[in-house]
Design an enzyme around this catalytic site. Structure first.
Site, PDB file in Angstrom:
ATOM      1  N   HIS A  99      76.303  60.770  25.774  1.00  0.00           N
ATOM      2  CA  HIS A  99      77.555  61.432  26.155  1.00  0.00           C
ATOM      3  C   HIS A  99      78.741  60.557  25.766  1.00  0.00           C
ATOM      4  O   HIS A  99      78.629  59.336  25.688  1.00  0.00           O
ATOM      5  CB  HIS A  99      77.603  61.727  27.658  1.00  0.00           C
ATOM      6  CG  HIS A  99      77.417  60.502  28.514  1.00  0.00           C
ATOM      7  ND1 HIS A  99      76.171  59.954  28.753  1.00  0.00           N
ATOM      8  CD2 HIS A  99      78.307  59.715  29.154  1.00  0.00           C
ATOM      9  CE1 HIS A  99      76.313  58.885  29.509  1.00  0.00           C
ATOM     10  NE2 HIS A  99      77.596  58.709  29.767  1.00  0.00           N
ATOM     11  N   HIS A 101      82.775  59.680  26.815  1.00  0.00           N
ATOM     12  CA  HIS A 101      83.813  59.791  27.850  1.00  0.00           C
ATOM     13  C   HIS A 101      85.173  60.031  27.193  1.00  0.00           C
ATOM     14  O   HIS A 101      85.520  59.358  26.213  1.00  0.00           O
ATOM     15  CB  HIS A 101      83.939  58.474  28.630  1.00  0.00           C
ATOM     16  CG  HIS A 101      82.748  58.104  29.447  1.00  0.00           C
ATOM     17  ND1 HIS A 101      82.727  58.205  30.818  1.00  0.00           N
ATOM     18  CD2 HIS A 101      81.527  57.630  29.085  1.00  0.00           C
ATOM     19  CE1 HIS A 101      81.546  57.787  31.266  1.00  0.00           C
ATOM     20  NE2 HIS A 101      80.796  57.437  30.242  1.00  0.00           N
TER      21      HIS A 101
HETATM   22  P1  AMP Z   1      77.661  56.144  31.681  1.00  0.00           P
HETATM   23  O1  AMP Z   1      77.924  54.841  32.388  1.00  0.00           O
HETATM   24  O2  AMP Z   1      78.341  56.214  30.344  1.00  0.00           O
HETATM   25  O3  AMP Z   1      76.199  56.488  31.633  1.00  0.00           O
HETATM   26  O4  AMP Z   1      78.421  57.228  32.554  1.00  0.00           O
HETATM   27  C1  AMP Z   1      77.820  58.188  33.350  1.00  0.00           C
HETATM   28  C2  AMP Z   1      78.925  58.981  33.998  1.00  0.00           C
HETATM   29  O5  AMP Z   1      78.365  60.160  34.533  1.00  0.00           O
HETATM   30  C3  AMP Z   1      79.643  58.242  35.145  1.00  0.00           C
HETATM   31  O6  AMP Z   1      81.027  58.130  34.831  1.00  0.00           O
HETATM   32  C4  AMP Z   1      79.406  59.161  36.348  1.00  0.00           C
HETATM   33  O7  AMP Z   1      80.511  59.233  37.203  1.00  0.00           O
HETATM   34  C5  AMP Z   1      79.095  60.491  35.699  1.00  0.00           C
HETATM   35  N1  AMP Z   1      78.264  61.408  36.482  1.00  0.00           N
HETATM   36  C6  AMP Z   1      77.107  61.106  37.124  1.00  0.00           C
HETATM   37  N2  AMP Z   1      76.621  62.194  37.735  1.00  0.00           N
HETATM   38  C7  AMP Z   1      77.482  63.210  37.462  1.00  0.00           C
HETATM   39  C8  AMP Z   1      77.533  64.593  37.809  1.00  0.00           C
HETATM   40  N3  AMP Z   1      76.596  65.158  38.599  1.00  0.00           N
HETATM   41  N4  AMP Z   1      78.566  65.328  37.376  1.00  0.00           N
HETATM   42  C9  AMP Z   1      79.533  64.762  36.605  1.00  0.00           C
HETATM   43  N5  AMP Z   1      79.537  63.480  36.235  1.00  0.00           N
HETATM   44  C10 AMP Z   1      78.531  62.698  36.663  1.00  0.00           C
END
Ligand code: AMP
Length: 136
Positions: A99, A101
């Protein structure tokens, strides 16, 4: 293998706030935003990280991130936008489904980047650049 939280969102098993969707990607608001409007662009195919993604799909993901990044900047009147992808735990990846950001930023919002104060020793930068170039 246990589905990731993003796979469950794609499969509509758990809710999310969707801001964009097409056949190959979904974009949702991050549940724990750095700033309001912090968005995640997620490929529907469950690649774990960018190394697994064919370059063409990575390009497509960045096109979606570009389109949404501009839209988010204009709509939320942000002063700037960060586009970030964390690959592997060492880089801060927590959800192991690729993903990107999109983070709207505001002057003085207080979020700090890494500081990068290390610098290079004499000749080190050239050596590293040669090493990277060798591997094309
Ligand atoms: P990463 O550190 O790049 O893996 O980021 C994962 C992101 O996913 C974090 O910023 C979380 O806040 C976000 N996240 C986790 N669970 C959910 C969810 N159910 N809905 C939306 N965002 C989420």
């Amino acid at each position: 293998m246990e589905k990731t939280i993003f796979q469950k969102i794609i499969d509509r098993e758990i809710p999310a706030t969707i801001v964009y969707e097409d056949d190959n990607f979904i974009a949702i608001l991050d549940i724990n935003p750095v700033n309001i409007g912090h968005t995640l662009v997620i490929p529907k195919h469950p690649w774990v990280n960018m190394y697994e993604m064919p370059a063409e799909d990575f390009d497509h993901m960045m096109q979606v991130a570009h389109m949404l990044g501009v839209k988010i900047k204009n709509t939320l009147e942000a002063d700037g936008v960060n586009i970030i992808m964390n690959n592997d735990a060492a880089a801060g990846q927590v959800v192991f489904h690729a993903h990107v950001h999109i983070i709207p930023r505001y002057t003085g919002d207080g979020h700090e980047h890494w500081h990068g104060a290390r610098g290079y020793n004499e000749g080190e930068a050239e050596m590293i650049a040669d090493k990277i170039m060798e591997n094309y």
